[in-house]
Every structure is written in structure tokens, then in C-alpha cells.
Design a protein around this motif. Structure first.
Motif, PDB file in Angstrom:
ATOM      1  N   ASP A  41     -30.879  66.478  13.856  1.00  0.00           N
ATOM      2  CA  ASP A  41     -30.633  67.238  15.077  1.00  0.00           C
ATOM      3  C   ASP A  41     -29.255  67.872  15.085  1.00  0.00           C
ATOM      4  N   SER A  42     -28.397  67.474  14.126  1.00  0.00           N
ATOM      5  CA  SER A  42     -27.008  67.918  14.194  1.00  0.00           C
ATOM      6  C   SER A  42     -26.523  68.474  12.870  1.00  0.00           C
ATOM      7  N   LEU A  43     -27.371  69.210  12.171  1.00  0.00           N
ATOM      8  CA  LEU A  43     -26.949  69.809  10.908  1.00  0.00           C
ATOM      9  C   LEU A  43     -25.935  70.901  11.164  1.00  0.00           C
ATOM     10  N   PRO A  44     -25.095  71.221  10.152  1.00  0.00           N
ATOM     11  CA  PRO A  44     -24.120  72.282  10.331  1.00  0.00           C
ATOM     12  C   PRO A  44     -24.775  73.594  10.705  1.00  0.00           C
ATOM     13  N   ALA A 157     -25.102  58.064  -0.023  1.00  0.00           N
ATOM     14  CA  ALA A 157     -25.830  59.262   0.386  1.00  0.00           C
ATOM     15  C   ALA A 157     -25.834  60.263  -0.753  1.00  0.00           C
ATOM     16  N   ILE A 158     -26.568  61.343  -0.541  1.00  0.00           N
ATOM     17  CA  ILE A 158     -26.560  62.484  -1.451  1.00  0.00           C
ATOM     18  C   ILE A 158     -26.119  63.699  -0.656  1.00  0.00           C
ATOM     19  N   ARG A 159     -25.172  64.412  -1.187  1.00  0.00           N
ATOM     20  CA  ARG A 159     -24.689  65.623  -0.515  1.00  0.00           C
ATOM     21  C   ARG A 159     -25.464  66.828  -1.045  1.00  0.00           C
ATOM     22  N   GLN A 168     -21.058  75.824  -0.371  1.00  0.00           N
ATOM     23  CA  GLN A 168     -20.398  74.807   0.436  1.00  0.00           C
ATOM     24  C   GLN A 168     -21.410  73.686   0.680  1.00  0.00           C
ATOM     25  N   PRO A 169     -20.957  72.460   0.902  1.00  0.00           N
ATOM     26  CA  PRO A 169     -21.904  71.401   1.248  1.00  0.00           C
ATOM     27  C   PRO A 169     -22.508  71.674   2.618  1.00  0.00           C
ATOM     28  N   VAL A 170     -23.789  71.372   2.779  1.00  0.00           N
ATOM     29  CA  VAL A 170     -24.484  71.750   4.018  1.00  0.00           C
ATOM     30  C   VAL A 170     -25.067  70.563   4.776  1.00  0.00           C
ATOM     31  N   SER A 182     -33.558  60.542   5.950  1.00  0.00           N
ATOM     32  CA  SER A 182     -33.001  61.291   7.072  1.00  0.00           C
ATOM     33  C   SER A 182     -31.933  62.244   6.580  1.00  0.00           C
ATOM     34  N   LEU A 183     -31.739  63.322   7.331  1.00  0.00           N
ATOM     35  CA  LEU A 183     -30.687  64.295   7.070  1.00  0.00           C
ATOM     36  C   LEU A 183     -29.652  64.211   8.182  1.00  0.00           C
ATOM     37  N   ALA A 184     -28.395  64.438   7.835  1.00  0.00           N
ATOM     38  CA  ALA A 184     -27.328  64.393   8.831  1.00  0.00           C
ATOM     39  C   ALA A 184     -26.272  65.422   8.489  1.00  0.00           C
ATOM     40  N   ALA A 185     -25.465  65.753   9.488  1.00  0.00           N
ATOM     41  CA  ALA A 185     -24.312  66.614   9.256  1.00  0.00           C
ATOM     42  C   ALA A 185     -23.353  65.924   8.292  1.00  0.00           C
ATOM     43  N   LEU A 186     -22.459  66.691   7.691  1.00  0.00           N
ATOM     44  CA  LEU A 186     -21.523  66.144   6.715  1.00  0.00           C
ATOM     45  C   LEU A 186     -20.700  65.018   7.331  1.00  0.00           C
ATOM     46  N   ALA A 187     -20.467  63.972   6.539  1.00  0.00           N
ATOM     47  CA  ALA A 187     -19.637  62.862   6.992  1.00  0.00           C
ATOM     48  C   ALA A 187     -18.238  63.362   7.342  1.00  0.00           C
TER      49      ALA A 187
END
Length: 297
Positions: A41-44, A157-159, A168-170, A182-187
Motif C-alpha cells: 500500500d505504500s510503494l514509492p 529482503a530483496i531490493r 533507482q531502487p523501487v 509482501s512488497l514494501a517501500a524502501l527501508a
């Protein structure tokens, strides 16, 4: 079967299949079992079209990939999943092990750009258990971002990196103890050197703001120019603006500039892109850490 499940109506399931078909070729998805999976819900910004689906069969790309000028982005597959992906005609760009899965990034084509850069098309991330495909991460049609490659993020995790000319990392991909994806915004930060060094998430920040974040994390400007680094007007302008740690700037291409910082146990190199004026400053594109103990990174 992964414990991550979701009950969906047949109409929704067909919709998922239709969306995925636009990415990975509709012809081979007729017999694939798709179940809607978790999307963060909070990806870049720009990557909100990233989707996770359960998948058992990977179709080939519309045509085998010819990497050509962009072959430096390929990796030689060493896992059963990576070998399967390559055998279908996709271009494998990364392999990482995480939580019992072999994770493979792959793309359906490349576009060469300036200064040795390349843009990836139809990027995906597949998660295999041994040689069996379980999950697929892809970008929905019309999403502004694109998937390029993957790298391990610490040991948890895997970036996922974007596939544009200046990647850029996404997003960060996580697998919990039960095998749920699960997917999440960058740490907010990344640790190096056995946890002795921490780098905050400075991607995309103007270097003037990034250096303040770095100072709060214990990084100080490392003054002095490395041997062989030529003087240039952009670097001198940044120094005049108080950013003394600049090493050099490229006058052509993407306008890269390099900067150095020191910590208690390590050194940090930062590369920016763009030709921002000293008042705006160029933005952070990437960084790397060298640890004081040889062989520890």
C-alpha cells in the motif's frame, strides 16, 4: 503450495489473467493458475502499479531477447529457476536466495541509451521453490515504473531495482517465516560492516540534504581529492557552496558527481546525477560502503 492464499471471484481472476497477459505474453497463460496476491500500500511514487500474483507456468517473451549493447546487464543463471527463465528466451538480470525461494529477475528487451546506459522492458521478478515457479512480481500496464533487476538487501529482503536508463531502487520484497510474500517501500536505512555502519535512505535526495542525513547517521565529509581526479568547474562550484567532500563531476552525459564520507568503521562513496545548481544540488543516484575490515562489506 505457499500458505499465502486469497479467495477471489472467477471474474476477478480472469481480470488478473488479462492484466498479466499484457506483460508476459497471453498465449501461455491459458492454463496458468492465478490467484490475486498482496500488493504493497505504500510503494514509492511511480511504482504503485507493482503487483504480486501466484503463478505456476511462465510463458516465453513475444520473441527471444537480443541484449546486444546491453549484455553487461545480464547474469549467467545458476539456479534451476534462472536456467528455466533463460531457456524460455527471457534475459536474466539477477538471482538471489531468500526464505527458501530462488528469486530471479528477468526482462523482455532492452533499449540502449547515452553514456553506456540501457532501459529494460517488460521486467519481472519470479520466485521459485526448487524448479517450481510459485510467485511473480510485475508492473501493471500503464505504470510509470519498470522492473530491471534485484539485489539482496542485508539478509532479510530483496531490493527490486528499476529498469530505467538511470536505475533507482523501487521496492523491497519480503518473505516471512511462513513463506508469505509482501512488497514494501524502501527501508529507512541500510546496514553494512556487520551492523557497525548505517546508511539512511538517501536515494533521490539533493546532495545538500543527503549530507545532513548522513551527518546524523555518523558520516563526516572526507576532504581531499583522490589521486588522478581532475579539477572541474562543477566540483569547484559545489565546494564554494560548502559541499567540500565533492571529488569530481563529469561534464558530459548524465552529469555524475562523486563524494566521499568517513565513519568510525568504514568509508562511504556517493554518486549523484544531474546538473543541479549549488543552491539545488544534484540528486543521489547510488552509494557504496568500504569496511575497515578486509573482505567485510
Amino acid at each position: 503450495m505457499s500458505p499465502l492464499r486469497s479467495e477471489v471471484l472467477p471474474a476477478i481472476r480472469l481480470s488478473r489473467r488479462a492484466k498479466l497477459a499484457r506483460v508476459v505474453a497471453a498465449s501461455a497463460l491459458v492454463s496458468a493458475a492465478l490467484v490475486s496476491g498482496p500488493a504493497a500500500d505504500s510503494l514509492p511514487q511511480g511504482m504503485d502499479g507493482l503487483v504480486v500474483v501466484e503463478l505456476r507456468r511462465l510463458p516465453p517473451p513475444p520473441e527471444p531477447v537480443e541484449a546486444g549493447f546491453c549484455d553487461h546487464l545480464l547474469v549467467e543463471p545458476g539456479t534451476a529457476g534462472g536456467v528455466e527463465v533463460a531457456a524460455l528466451g527471457w534475459a536474466v538480470t539477477g538471482e538471489v536466495s531468500l526464505g527458501g525461494f530462488e528469486v530471479v529477475s528477468f526482462v523482455g528487451g532492452f533499449e540502449p541509451g547515452t553514456s553506456g546506459s540501457c532501459r529494460s522492458n517488460d521486467g519481472n521478478v519470479a520466485l521459485f521453490e526448487s524448479d517450481q515457479l510459485r510467485w511473480l512480481v510485475y508492473g501493471e500496464k500503464g505504470a510509470s515504473g519498470r522492473i530491471g533487476s534485484i539485489q539482496p538487501f542485508e539478509d532479510r529482503a530483496i531490493r527490486i531495482w528499476g529498469g530505467d536508463f538511470l536505475p533507482q531502487p523501487v521496492a523491497d520484497l519480503h518473505v516471512d517465516a511462513s513463506g508469505a510474500i509482501s512488497l514494501a517501500a524502501l527501508a529507512d536505512e541500510e546496514q553494512f560492516c556487520d551492523g557497525e555502519a548505517t546508511v539512511p535512505n538517501i536515494y533521490g535526495m539533493p546532495i545538500a540534504a543527503a549530507r545532513e542525513e548522513l551527518a546524523s547517521a555518523g558520516w563526516g565529509p572526507l576532504l581531499g581529492i583522490l589521486p588522478g581526479e581532475p579539477a572541474d568547474s562543477r566540483a569547484e562550484a559545489l565546494k564554494a557552496a560548502g559541499i567540500y567532500e565533492v571529488q569530481s563531476c563529469s561534464p558530459t552525459g548524465f552529469g555524475f558527481c562523486s563524494f566521499r564520507y568517513s565513519g568510525q568503521f568504514s568509508e562511504l562513496s556517493v554518486v549523484t546525477v544531474g546538473e543541479g545548481a549549488p543552491s539545488a544540488t544534484p540528486e543521489v543516484a547510488r552509494y557504496s560502503v568500504s569496511c575497515a575490515t578486509p573482505g567485510v562489506e
